[in-house]
Design a protein around this motif. Structure first.
Motif, PDB file in Angstrom:
ATOM      1  N   ASN A   6       0.988  -1.251  -0.165  1.00 14.64           N
ATOM      2  CA  ASN A   6       0.194  -0.132  -0.036  1.00 14.64           C
ATOM      3  C   ASN A   6       0.878   1.355  -0.049  1.00 14.64           C
ATOM      4  O   ASN A   6       0.554   2.040  -0.799  1.00 14.64           O
ATOM      5  CB  ASN A   6      -0.879  -0.076   1.242  1.00 14.64           C
ATOM      6  CG  ASN A   6      -1.822  -1.176   1.317  1.00 14.64           C
ATOM      7  OD1 ASN A   6      -2.715  -1.524   0.693  1.00 14.64           O
ATOM      8  ND2 ASN A   6      -1.588  -2.150   2.076  1.00 14.64           N
ATOM      9  N   THR A   7       1.912   1.294   0.798  1.00 16.80           N
ATOM     10  CA  THR A   7       2.818   2.395   0.938  1.00 16.80           C
ATOM     11  C   THR A   7       3.670   2.429  -0.475  1.00 16.80           C
ATOM     12  O   THR A   7       3.539   3.562  -0.857  1.00 16.80           O
ATOM     13  CB  THR A   7       3.722   2.353   2.040  1.00 16.80           C
ATOM     14  OG1 THR A   7       2.940   1.896   3.305  1.00 16.80           O
ATOM     15  CG2 THR A   7       4.833   3.452   1.999  1.00 16.80           C
ATOM     16  N   ALA A   8       4.029   1.413  -1.072  1.00 13.14           N
ATOM     17  CA  ALA A   8       4.570   1.518  -2.392  1.00 13.14           C
ATOM     18  C   ALA A   8       3.970   1.920  -3.393  1.00 13.14           C
ATOM     19  O   ALA A   8       4.170   2.777  -4.187  1.00 13.14           O
ATOM     20  CB  ALA A   8       5.194   0.005  -2.503  1.00 13.14           C
ATOM     21  N   PHE A   9       2.626   1.407  -3.520  1.00 12.99           N
ATOM     22  CA  PHE A   9       1.828   2.124  -4.359  1.00 12.99           C
ATOM     23  C   PHE A   9       1.468   3.462  -4.281  1.00 12.99           C
ATOM     24  O   PHE A   9       1.499   4.204  -5.132  1.00 12.99           O
ATOM     25  CB  PHE A   9       0.327   1.444  -4.249  1.00 12.99           C
ATOM     26  CG  PHE A   9      -1.028   2.003  -5.280  1.00 12.99           C
ATOM     27  CD1 PHE A   9      -0.667   1.554  -6.351  1.00 12.99           C
ATOM     28  CD2 PHE A   9      -1.962   2.402  -4.553  1.00 12.99           C
ATOM     29  CE1 PHE A   9      -1.847   2.007  -7.330  1.00 12.99           C
ATOM     30  CE2 PHE A   9      -3.070   2.751  -5.549  1.00 12.99           C
ATOM     31  CZ  PHE A   9      -2.761   2.623  -6.733  1.00 12.99           C
ATOM     32  N   ALA A  10       1.231   3.978  -2.904  1.00 13.50           N
ATOM     33  CA  ALA A  10       0.970   5.370  -2.775  1.00 13.50           C
ATOM     34  C   ALA A  10       2.191   5.928  -3.471  1.00 13.50           C
ATOM     35  O   ALA A  10       2.217   7.412  -4.008  1.00 13.50           O
ATOM     36  CB  ALA A  10       0.499   5.958  -1.339  1.00 13.50           C
ATOM     37  N   GLN A  11       3.405   5.967  -2.909  1.00 15.93           N
ATOM     38  CA  GLN A  11       4.740   6.155  -3.416  1.00 15.93           C
ATOM     39  C   GLN A  11       4.877   6.548  -5.084  1.00 15.93           C
ATOM     40  O   GLN A  11       5.123   7.519  -5.615  1.00 15.93           O
ATOM     41  CB  GLN A  11       5.877   5.668  -3.112  1.00 15.93           C
ATOM     42  CG  GLN A  11       5.917   5.842  -1.409  1.00 15.93           C
ATOM     43  CD  GLN A  11       7.091   5.233  -0.689  1.00 15.93           C
ATOM     44  OE1 GLN A  11       7.626   4.355  -1.168  1.00 15.93           O
ATOM     45  NE2 GLN A  11       7.542   5.194   0.447  1.00 15.93           N
ATOM     46  N   ALA A  12       4.517   5.108  -5.541  1.00 14.72           N
ATOM     47  CA  ALA A  12       4.528   5.176  -6.936  1.00 14.72           C
ATOM     48  C   ALA A  12       3.503   5.977  -7.683  1.00 14.72           C
ATOM     49  O   ALA A  12       3.822   6.732  -8.742  1.00 14.72           O
ATOM     50  CB  ALA A  12       4.195   3.725  -7.635  1.00 14.72           C
ATOM     51  N   GLN A  16       4.620   9.388 -10.089  1.00 12.83           N
ATOM     52  CA  GLN A  16       3.985   9.303 -11.564  1.00 12.83           C
ATOM     53  C   GLN A  16       3.001  10.533 -11.810  1.00 12.83           C
ATOM     54  O   GLN A  16       3.365  11.065 -13.022  1.00 12.83           O
ATOM     55  CB  GLN A  16       3.018   7.818 -11.639  1.00 12.83           C
ATOM     56  CG  GLN A  16       2.637   7.834 -13.159  1.00 12.83           C
ATOM     57  CD  GLN A  16       1.518   6.708 -13.037  1.00 12.83           C
ATOM     58  OE1 GLN A  16       0.341   6.913 -12.625  1.00 12.83           O
ATOM     59  NE2 GLN A  16       1.815   5.557 -13.612  1.00 12.83           N
ATOM     60  N   ILE A  17       2.068  10.766 -10.849  1.00 12.07           N
ATOM     61  CA  ILE A  17       1.149  11.739 -11.444  1.00 12.07           C
ATOM     62  C   ILE A  17       1.888  13.076 -11.342  1.00 12.07           C
ATOM     63  O   ILE A  17       1.807  13.911 -12.302  1.00 12.07           O
ATOM     64  CB  ILE A  17      -0.106  11.852 -10.569  1.00 12.07           C
ATOM     65  CG1 ILE A  17      -0.628  10.220 -10.638  1.00 12.07           C
ATOM     66  CG2 ILE A  17      -0.940  12.802 -10.729  1.00 12.07           C
ATOM     67  CD1 ILE A  17      -2.054  10.361  -9.829  1.00 12.07           C
ATOM     68  N   GLY A  49       2.710  -1.574 -14.705  1.00 19.38           N
ATOM     69  CA  GLY A  49       2.913  -1.057 -13.225  1.00 19.38           C
ATOM     70  C   GLY A  49       1.736  -1.218 -12.384  1.00 19.38           C
ATOM     71  O   GLY A  49       0.855  -2.097 -12.312  1.00 19.38           O
ATOM     72  N   TRP A  50       2.065  -0.552 -11.091  1.00 16.79           N
ATOM     73  CA  TRP A  50       1.203  -0.728  -9.906  1.00 16.79           C
ATOM     74  C   TRP A  50      -0.114  -0.137 -10.587  1.00 16.79           C
ATOM     75  O   TRP A  50      -1.341  -0.920  -9.962  1.00 16.79           O
ATOM     76  CB  TRP A  50       1.534   0.370  -9.007  1.00 16.79           C
ATOM     77  CG  TRP A  50       2.760  -0.041  -8.037  1.00 16.79           C
ATOM     78  CD1 TRP A  50       4.068   0.441  -8.391  1.00 16.79           C
ATOM     79  CD2 TRP A  50       2.746  -0.979  -7.056  1.00 16.79           C
ATOM     80  NE1 TRP A  50       4.928  -0.013  -7.510  1.00 16.79           N
ATOM     81  CE2 TRP A  50       4.096  -0.946  -6.736  1.00 16.79           C
ATOM     82  CE3 TRP A  50       1.683  -2.010  -6.278  1.00 16.79           C
ATOM     83  CZ2 TRP A  50       4.451  -1.785  -5.807  1.00 16.79           C
ATOM     84  CZ3 TRP A  50       2.159  -2.524  -5.603  1.00 16.79           C
ATOM     85  CH2 TRP A  50       3.604  -2.543  -5.063  1.00 16.79           C
ATOM     86  N   THR A  88      -5.115   5.259   6.804  1.00 14.54           N
ATOM     87  CA  THR A  88      -4.174   5.697   6.062  1.00 14.54           C
ATOM     88  C   THR A  88      -4.277   6.558   4.853  1.00 14.54           C
ATOM     89  O   THR A  88      -5.330   6.154   4.125  1.00 14.54           O
ATOM     90  CB  THR A  88      -2.942   4.584   5.701  1.00 14.54           C
ATOM     91  OG1 THR A  88      -2.887   3.643   6.877  1.00 14.54           O
ATOM     92  CG2 THR A  88      -1.711   5.037   5.543  1.00 14.54           C
ATOM     93  N   PRO A  89      -3.893   7.902   4.696  1.00 10.56           N
ATOM     94  CA  PRO A  89      -4.234   8.450   3.468  1.00 10.56           C
ATOM     95  C   PRO A  89      -3.986   7.786   2.276  1.00 10.56           C
ATOM     96  O   PRO A  89      -2.792   7.028   2.234  1.00 10.56           O
ATOM     97  CB  PRO A  89      -3.314   9.787   3.633  1.00 10.56           C
ATOM     98  CG  PRO A  89      -2.983   9.734   5.356  1.00 10.56           C
ATOM     99  CD  PRO A  89      -2.962   8.547   5.849  1.00 10.56           C
ATOM    100  N   ALA A  90      -4.745   7.949   1.401  1.00  8.76           N
ATOM    101  CA  ALA A  90      -4.533   7.349   0.007  1.00  8.76           C
ATOM    102  C   ALA A  90      -4.028   8.008  -0.956  1.00  8.76           C
ATOM    103  O   ALA A  90      -3.828   9.326  -0.546  1.00  8.76           O
ATOM    104  CB  ALA A  90      -6.101   6.676  -0.369  1.00  8.76           C
ATOM    105  N   TRP A  91      -3.456   7.524  -1.928  1.00  7.29           N
ATOM    106  CA  TRP A  91      -2.666   8.350  -3.068  1.00  7.29           C
ATOM    107  C   TRP A  91      -3.670   9.487  -3.607  1.00  7.29           C
ATOM    108  O   TRP A  91      -3.049  10.553  -3.999  1.00  7.29           O
ATOM    109  CB  TRP A  91      -2.147   7.329  -4.096  1.00  7.29           C
ATOM    110  CG  TRP A  91      -3.224   7.031  -5.016  1.00  7.29           C
ATOM    111  CD1 TRP A  91      -4.106   5.700  -4.873  1.00  7.29           C
ATOM    112  CD2 TRP A  91      -4.141   7.603  -6.185  1.00  7.29           C
ATOM    113  NE1 TRP A  91      -5.021   5.500  -5.675  1.00  7.29           N
ATOM    114  CE2 TRP A  91      -4.982   6.501  -6.673  1.00  7.29           C
ATOM    115  CE3 TRP A  91      -3.994   8.550  -6.810  1.00  7.29           C
ATOM    116  CZ2 TRP A  91      -5.941   6.747  -7.718  1.00  7.29           C
ATOM    117  CZ3 TRP A  91      -4.691   9.006  -7.814  1.00  7.29           C
ATOM    118  CH2 TRP A  91      -5.734   7.933  -8.235  1.00  7.29           C
TER     119      TRP A  91
END
Length: 397
Positions: A6-12, A16-17, A49-50, A88-91
């Motif tokens: 989940n953390t890795a996805f949010a960082q990605a 990316q954006i 990717g994610w 936890t805050p989402a992306w």
């Protein structure tokens, strides 16, 4: 080190954006590389990717320049805000974020904007002599907005949102559990709720201390297109993407038919969940074997060659591509080895990372060939990961 997808996805997502907003050319470059395909109009779909499967809306100026790229989270916004509660805050930065979480079901239902119910209404249709009733056909309707969610048969049993929470509580026999996330997707056609499983997987305890966190989630459908299901997964659901990932990457999946007894087979569900936890213990033991197994660079090259064999009649272009992939994997393994040691575990992490985040499809054109190729690719990843795990485990033993 805790491995939290989940953390890795949010960082990605953040990585990316933001560059897309800063440099619109990056978006077109991803299209050219076959990572994104146009769906028509102003919509695009990500293929690798994610966020594979996610759609974007691209806003352009009158001159055709990209001005804004908007990721589509898929959350229900019927009530005026995003239908999401999470610890936890989402992306995407939406929803009600409650650090530490809460255990009260009614409060979570309200914060997640899913404190509504679903009713079944008769299907009516117009005919020459007036309005008729369709035999054994019903529309599922949200009681707060009156929005029709789907069409179902007479035997279809509605699972109310609150009942799904209670099902998870009964399943784990804990009534003080903290809820990790809850919400609704696609106008309320799907709802979800997630709780954390108390026992996580720890690899190389006291050394690497890699912790894999697992969640128990229930995904419910209100539109009649699919059954409900409970899954044990590393994903905390917080948007349409993570709902899809949670199902795809599930360690265990248990389908629940929309019938009167669908949420009553608790003993069977508990037995299946117990097997899942036993699987987690077995998986942890196997991963610890890989951590303790030294691996020569030649052994890693043999693994790569066995996962992606070269046909005797391969063209020079194909061979050049394979050499490039081989070199990329070699570099990735050496980098992992610097952090984890030159072990079978580092080799498995390398293969998994490559399959999840580095694999690309470059089609002949951006049409049906791309969709077909991508589906084929996604279908083989789990097989390759399993094959790599088994081969490395045979070396460990």
């Amino acid at each position: 080190m805790t491995v939290d997808v989940n953390t890795a996805f949010a960082q990605a997502k953040a990585e990316q954006i933001e560059p897309m907003h800063a440099e619109a050319r990056a978006f077109q470059e991803r299209i050219d590389r076959g990572e994104i395909r146009p769906l028509g109009g102003d919509r695009y779909e990500v293929l690798t990717g994610w966020d594979a499967g996610e759609t974007f809306i691209v806003q352009r100026s009158t001159e055709g320049r990209i001005e804004q790229i908007l990721a589509q989270h898929g959350l229900d916004t019927t009530t005026g805000g995003a239908a999401l509660y999470t610890t936890t805050p989402a992306w995407h930065g939406l929803g009600a974020v409650i650090p530490g979480g809460i255990s009260d079901i009614d409060e979570v239902l309200k914060l997640a904007r899913i404190d509504w119910e679903v009713s079944k209404r008769r299907v009516l249709y117009e005919w020459d002599d007036g309005v008729r009733v369709a035999a054994d056909r019903y529309v599922t309707v949200r009681t707060d907005s009156g929005e029709a969610l789907g069409t179902v048969g007479g035997r279809y049993e509605v699972f109310q949102n609150r009942r799904v929470f209670e099902f998870l509580q009964d399943l784990v026999q804990r009534y003080d559990a903290i809820w990790e996330s809850a919400g609704a997707l696609r106008g309320g056609r799907k709802t979800f709720v997630t709780m954390r499983i108390p026992r996580s997987i720890v690899i190389d305890r006291g050394g690497l201390d890699d912790e894999i966190i697992l969640y128990l989630a229930a995904i419910n459908s209100h539109d009649g297109t699919s059954q409900a299901e409970s899954v044990v997964t590393p994903w905390r659901i917080a948007c349409g993407n993570t709902e899809r990932f949670a199902s795809q990457d599930a360690v265990h999946r248990w389908g629940i038919r929309h019938t009167k007894g669908g949420l009553s087979s608790l003993e069977l569900a508990r037995r299946t969940l117990g097997l899942t936890l036993n699987y987690a213990k077995t998986f942890e033991a196997e991963e610890n074997q890989l951590v303790r197994t030294d691996l020569l660079i030649d052994d890693f090259h043999e693994l790569v060659d066995s996962l992606w064999p070269v046909d005797d009649d391969a063209t020079d272009r194909t061979k050049a591509f394979i050499r490039g992939r081989h070199d990329q994997l070699d570099g990735m393994f050496r980098e992992q080895a610097r952090k984890l040691g030159r072990t079978a575990y580092a080799a498995e992490r390398t293969v998994t990372d490559f399959l999840d985040h580095r694999t690309q499809v470059v089609p002949r054109n951006l049409s049906e060939d791309l969709t077909r190729a991508q589906r084929t690719l996604e279908g083989t990843h789990d097989d390759l990961k399993t094959k790599a795990h088994r081969q490395l485990l045979s070396l460990a033993r």
